[in-house]
Enzyme design. Structure first.
Site, PDB file in Angstrom:
ATOM      1  N   GLU A 205     -11.490  -4.831  -2.944  1.00  0.00           N
ATOM      2  CA  GLU A 205     -10.464  -3.711  -3.155  1.00  0.00           C
ATOM      3  C   GLU A 205     -10.520  -3.665  -4.542  1.00  0.00           C
ATOM      4  OE1 GLU A 205      -6.785  -3.477  -0.407  1.00  0.00           O
ATOM      5  OE2 GLU A 205      -8.394  -5.010   0.616  1.00  0.00           O
TER       6      GLU A 205
ATOM      7  N   HIS B  34     -10.169   1.053   1.112  1.00  0.00           N
ATOM      8  CA  HIS B  34      -9.598  -0.379   2.119  1.00  0.00           C
ATOM      9  C   HIS B  34     -10.891   0.194   2.872  1.00  0.00           C
ATOM     10  CE1 HIS B  34      -6.853  -3.485   3.712  1.00  0.00           C
ATOM     11  NE2 HIS B  34      -6.438  -3.169   2.967  1.00  0.00           N
TER      12      HIS B  34
ATOM     13  N   HIS C  33       1.037  -0.820  -0.073  1.00  0.00           N
ATOM     14  CA  HIS C  33      -0.584   0.232   0.026  1.00  0.00           C
ATOM     15  C   HIS C  33       0.985   1.331  -0.004  1.00  0.00           C
ATOM     16  CE1 HIS C  33      -3.140  -2.374   0.214  1.00  0.00           C
ATOM     17  NE2 HIS C  33      -3.740  -2.927   1.560  1.00  0.00           N
TER      18      HIS C  33
HETATM   19  C1  GLA Z   1      -4.468  -5.899   1.605  1.00  0.00           C
HETATM   20  C2  GLA Z   1      -3.635  -7.265   1.410  1.00  0.00           C
HETATM   21  C3  GLA Z   1      -3.581  -7.464   3.066  1.00  0.00           C
HETATM   22  C4  GLA Z   1      -3.510  -6.815   4.597  1.00  0.00           C
HETATM   23  C5  GLA Z   1      -4.610  -5.648   3.952  1.00  0.00           C
HETATM   24  C6  GLA Z   1      -3.899  -4.862   5.678  1.00  0.00           C
HETATM   25  O1  GLA Z   1      -5.933  -6.029   1.484  1.00  0.00           O
HETATM   26  O2  GLA Z   1      -4.477  -7.713   0.902  1.00  0.00           O
HETATM   27  O3  GLA Z   1      -2.863  -9.055   2.758  1.00  0.00           O
HETATM   28  O4  GLA Z   1      -2.576  -6.132   3.964  1.00  0.00           O
HETATM   29  O5  GLA Z   1      -4.402  -4.936   3.188  1.00  0.00           O
HETATM   30  O6  GLA Z   1      -3.948  -5.527   6.729  1.00  0.00           O
END
Ligand code: GLA
Length: 376
Positions: free
Chosen positions: A341, A204, A131
């Site tokens: 997402e 998210h 991210h």
């Molecule tokens: C995304 C990732 C997950 C996790 C979340 C945050 O969805 O794919 O593995 O890292 O973000 O916790």
């Protein structure tokens, strides 16, 4: 200012006539001060539509704090995980409610090569960059906020500087949330740059359609419009294969209970600790396409996700472990929320065969995702 008008609706059902009081609201956005971060003012924006649906969002991280929608009996509940105030989000290790970027999801080994130059990014997920890195990531900076006129919406803009978290180019990002009277939360993303850079933007929010903080999401039923997914290695990095879902626990082409196969011994389920994968949306052309439909049987609430993006990460909150306490003192335990997402595929900068995430000077990146709320 939100104005509520009580109207009388006359209904005739099975020969019986009765009146039901219902509230009509004006579609609007309300702004109020919500603290400061890094010396900059943070505002809370409440978007309200004609049906009384409400979305709270703030210009810190572009975070969505709450979404209040009715169930099949008209009872409203808040269906996203979150915190009541700004402090609750500092820090926010699960990225609850936030806009993620510059590069949503993972970049393997914190590195990529573009136009012959190798870039090094901060690692914050074992060997990976997750991210966008660690420093000025989009989930934890203060954006500029501008309420829309005559609509329930707000536009956030942010300038990500050349070299921030190791990425090239000054990138101007713009994200607009609009709540329509069809109970849709429309998210429009735009970005421009002055040097070629990879970009991947997502949202998210963790949903629980039964009401946030009350249960896990395993009894929700999911349909994913995807015949293939991108299998991962032990670091959750795509191997490069586009694998058919048929015959695997990742087949959601027909609506299936999320919990039915989540603890299966299929290698991808073990590697993901549950669902934490990118599905390849089945699409004709690059327009807005239904990616996912989630249904929660006790409330009757339905969330439909449509997008112009090629992929969707379905994540079942496998890393939630009860260490985060959110709104109304609710403890966010294992799998208490799910994320859908919409995105480009993870680690695309290192996979030339995946749809490109490179944005060049003179181009404008645009994508749209719609969260539509209804009941059945
Ligand atoms: C995304 C990732 C997950 C996790 C979340 C945050 O969805 O794919 O593995 O890292 O973000 O916790």
């Amino acid at each position: 200012m939100t104005v509520c008008v009580t109207v009388l609706l006359s209904l005739t059902i099975g020969g019986l006539a009765f009146a039901q009081a219902s509230k009509r609201h004006e579609q609007a956005v309300q702004q109020k001060p919500f603290g400061t971060n890094d010396g900059r003012p943070v505002n809370l924006y409440t978007l309200t539509n004609a049906n009384g649906v409400e979305v709270d969002t703030m210009n810190y991280g572009g975070i969505i704090l709450s979404i209040r929608v009715p169930d099949r009996k008209g009872q409203f509940a808040d269906i996203v995980l979150g915190h009541e105030n700004l402090d609750g989000y500092i820090p926010n290790p699960p990225y609850i409610g936030a806009i993620v970027g510059r590069y949503a999801n993972r970049i393997a080994n914190g590195t990529f090569t573009l136009d012959g130059k190798t870039y090094t990014l901060p690692k914050n997920d074992g060997p990976n960059t997750l991210h966008g890195g660690t420093d000025k990531t989009f989930n934890k900076v203060v954006w500029d906020g501008e309420p829309l006129k005559g609509k329930a919406g707000v536009t956030y803009t942010y300038l990500s500087k050349d070299g921030d978290d190791g990425f090239p180019g000054n990138v101007k990002v713009r994200v607009t949330y609009t709540l329509t009277n069809d109970n849709e939360l429309v998210i429009d993303y735009e970005a421009t740059t002055d040097k070629a850079t990879p970009i991947n933007l997502s949202q998210h929010s963790y949903f629980n359609l039964a009401g946030q903080g009350t249960s896990d999401i395993l009894n929700h039923e999911l349909m994913l419009n995807a015949d293939r997914f991108t299998p991962v290695d032990k670091n959750l990095i795509p191997t490069g294969e586009l694998r058919p879902v048929k015959g695997t626990p990742l087949d959601f082409t027909t609506s299936t209970k999320v919990g039915a196969r989540i603890d299966d011994t299929y290698d991808q389920m073990v590697l993901g600790h549950g669902y934490d994968h990118n599905w390849v949306i089945t699409r004709k052309g690059d327009g807005l396409t239904l990616a996912a439909r989630m249904y929660e049987p006790t409330s009757g609430r339905v969330l439909e996700v449509s997008t112009t993006q090629p992929g969707v990460q379905f994540y079942t909150g496998n890393f939630l472990d009860g260490t985060v306490t959110g709104k109304q003192g609710h403890v966010y335990k294992h799998r208490y929320g799910f994320c859908l997402e919409t995105q480009h595929f993870p680690d695309s900068p290192n996979h030339p065969d995946f749809p490109s995430t490179v944005l060049k000077p003179g181009e404008t990146f645009r994508s749209k995702t719609v969260f539509k709320f209804s009941t059945k």
